[in-house]
Design a protein around this motif. Structure first.
Motif, short mmCIF file in Angstrom:
data_model
loop_
_atom_site.label_atom_id
_atom_site.label_comp_id
_atom_site.label_asym_id
_atom_site.label_seq_id
_atom_site.Cartn_x
_atom_site.Cartn_y
_atom_site.Cartn_z
N SER A 248 0.81 -1.22 0.00
CA SER A 248 0.00 0.00 0.00
C SER A 248 0.84 1.27 0.00
O SER A 248 0.32 2.36 -0.22
CB SER A 248 -0.96 -0.01 1.20
N GLY A 249 2.15 1.11 0.31
CA GLY A 249 3.01 2.29 0.27
C GLY A 249 3.57 2.70 1.64
O GLY A 249 4.21 3.74 1.76
N LYS A 250 3.38 1.85 2.66
CA LYS A 250 3.82 2.20 4.02
C LYS A 250 5.34 2.41 4.09
O LYS A 250 5.80 3.39 4.67
CB LYS A 250 3.43 1.10 5.03
N SER A 251 6.09 1.47 3.54
CA SER A 251 7.55 1.58 3.63
C SER A 251 8.03 2.81 2.88
O SER A 251 8.95 3.50 3.32
CB SER A 251 8.23 0.35 3.05
N THR A 252 7.42 3.07 1.73
CA THR A 252 7.79 4.25 0.96
C THR A 252 7.53 5.51 1.77
O THR A 252 8.37 6.41 1.85
CB THR A 252 6.99 4.28 -0.36
N LEU A 253 6.38 5.56 2.43
CA LEU A 253 6.05 6.72 3.27
C LEU A 253 7.04 6.84 4.43
O LEU A 253 7.51 7.94 4.75
CB LEU A 253 4.62 6.56 3.80
N LEU A 254 7.38 5.69 5.03
CA LEU A 254 8.36 5.69 6.12
C LEU A 254 9.70 6.27 5.64
O LEU A 254 10.33 7.06 6.34
CB LEU A 254 8.55 4.27 6.64
N HIS A 255 10.12 5.86 4.45
CA HIS A 255 11.40 6.35 3.93
C HIS A 255 11.37 7.86 3.71
O HIS A 255 12.35 8.55 3.93
CB HIS A 255 11.77 5.63 2.63
N LEU A 256 10.22 8.36 3.25
CA LEU A 256 10.12 9.80 3.00
C LEU A 256 10.04 10.57 4.31
O LEU A 256 10.76 11.56 4.50
CB LEU A 256 8.89 10.10 2.13
N VAL A 257 9.19 10.11 5.24
CA VAL A 257 9.07 10.79 6.53
C VAL A 257 10.38 10.69 7.31
O VAL A 257 10.76 11.60 8.04
CB VAL A 257 7.88 10.21 7.34
N GLY A 258 11.09 9.57 7.12
CA GLY A 258 12.37 9.38 7.79
C GLY A 258 13.52 10.09 7.10
O GLY A 258 14.67 9.91 7.47
#
Ligand code: ADP
Length: 245
Positions: A56-66
């Motif tokens: 769904s894109g969780k890891s991608t979002l984590l990478h951006l927020v991180g």
């Protein structure tokens, strides 16, 4: 040593934004659109679940927020800093100063004591070793591991390892604690202890985002942001924005 207690933990948050995503798209080489236009604000003092199924894109979002990666389009601001304009070295500094990370698989340094692992969370702080170790003692006491300071990771249970990892993540009093499936490698009892610790830290003022595919874990958090196919499809704290596809 912890951030200031909020007036109304769990209530309405009026803190300044720690994370601000506006119109964020992330397209990987080959044309996969992992995030298709995400707006998200996380304010100081919040505890948010980013929840969604695999892909769904969780890891991608984590990478951006991180601030481990940059968006293809849109704006990502962390603690007021626009990520897009920063060089890699500046991104590293932004991470070190503002973010604490907790991973499913702990990521502790093998052969180094719990105290050493936690003190290393301040390696780039400029503080002298003695101060780093004194703070590490205090934060290990805070996570309930006063009697495990000299134990090395292989001498600790999974739940204890994760508490060491949490101690390392919060020792620098980050603006945001990012926890990626923090109970994913734990039995349910240890997982509950770890989630209870995160709730306690939030009640004391730490801003926390938990990335999870687990609806039960998400439901126990004050706010749920649901991702599907790279879009936020619901946000329990922003009911007017249900998202469209
Ligand atoms: P989740 O963490 O929710 O499982 P991801 O953010 O890992 O979701 O993935 C979202 C989409 O982006 C998936 O379709 C995935 O296959 C794709 N994706 C993730 N990382 C990459 C990458 N490095 N290169 C190409 N596609 C990727």
């Amino acid at each position: 040593m912890m951030p200031t207690r909020l007036d109304r933990p769990g209530g309405d948050y009026v803190g300044e934004p720690v994370v601000e995503l506006v119109g964020v798209r992330k397209e990987y080489p080959g044309g996969v659109v992992a995030l298709a236009g995400v707006d998200l604000i996380i304010r100081r003092g919040e505890m948010v679940a980013i929840v969604g199924p695999s892909g769904s894109g969780k890891s991608t979002l984590l990478h951006l927020v991180g601030s481990l990666d940059r968006p293809s389009e849109g704006s990502v601001r962390i603690a007021g800093h626009e990520v897009a304009g920063l060089a890699d070295r500046e991104l590293s500094a932004l991470r070190a100063q503002n973010l604490g990370f907790v991973f499913q698989s702990f990521h502790l340094a093998a052969g180094i004591s719990a105290l050493g692992n936690v003190a290393d969370g301040l390696l780039y702080s400029g503080l002298p070793l003695r101060t780093r170790r004194r703070k590490a003692v205090a934060v290990l006491e805070r996570v309930g591991l006063a009697d495990r300071m000299t134990h090395r990771p292989h001498e600790l249970s999974g739940g204890q390892k994760q508490r060491v990892a949490i101690a390392r993540a919060i020792i620098g009093e980050p603006a945001l604690l990012l926890a990626d499936e923090p109970t994913g490698a734990l039995d349910s009892a240890s997982g509950e202890t770890v989630m209870a610790l995160l709730h306690d830290l939030n009640a004391e003022g730490t801003t926390i985002a938990v990335i999870t595919h687990d609806n039960d874990i998400a439901a126990a958090l004050p706010r749920q942001v649901r991702l599907r196919d790279g879009l936020i499809v619901s946000d329990s704290r922003a009911p007017t924005r249900t998202g469209t596809r």
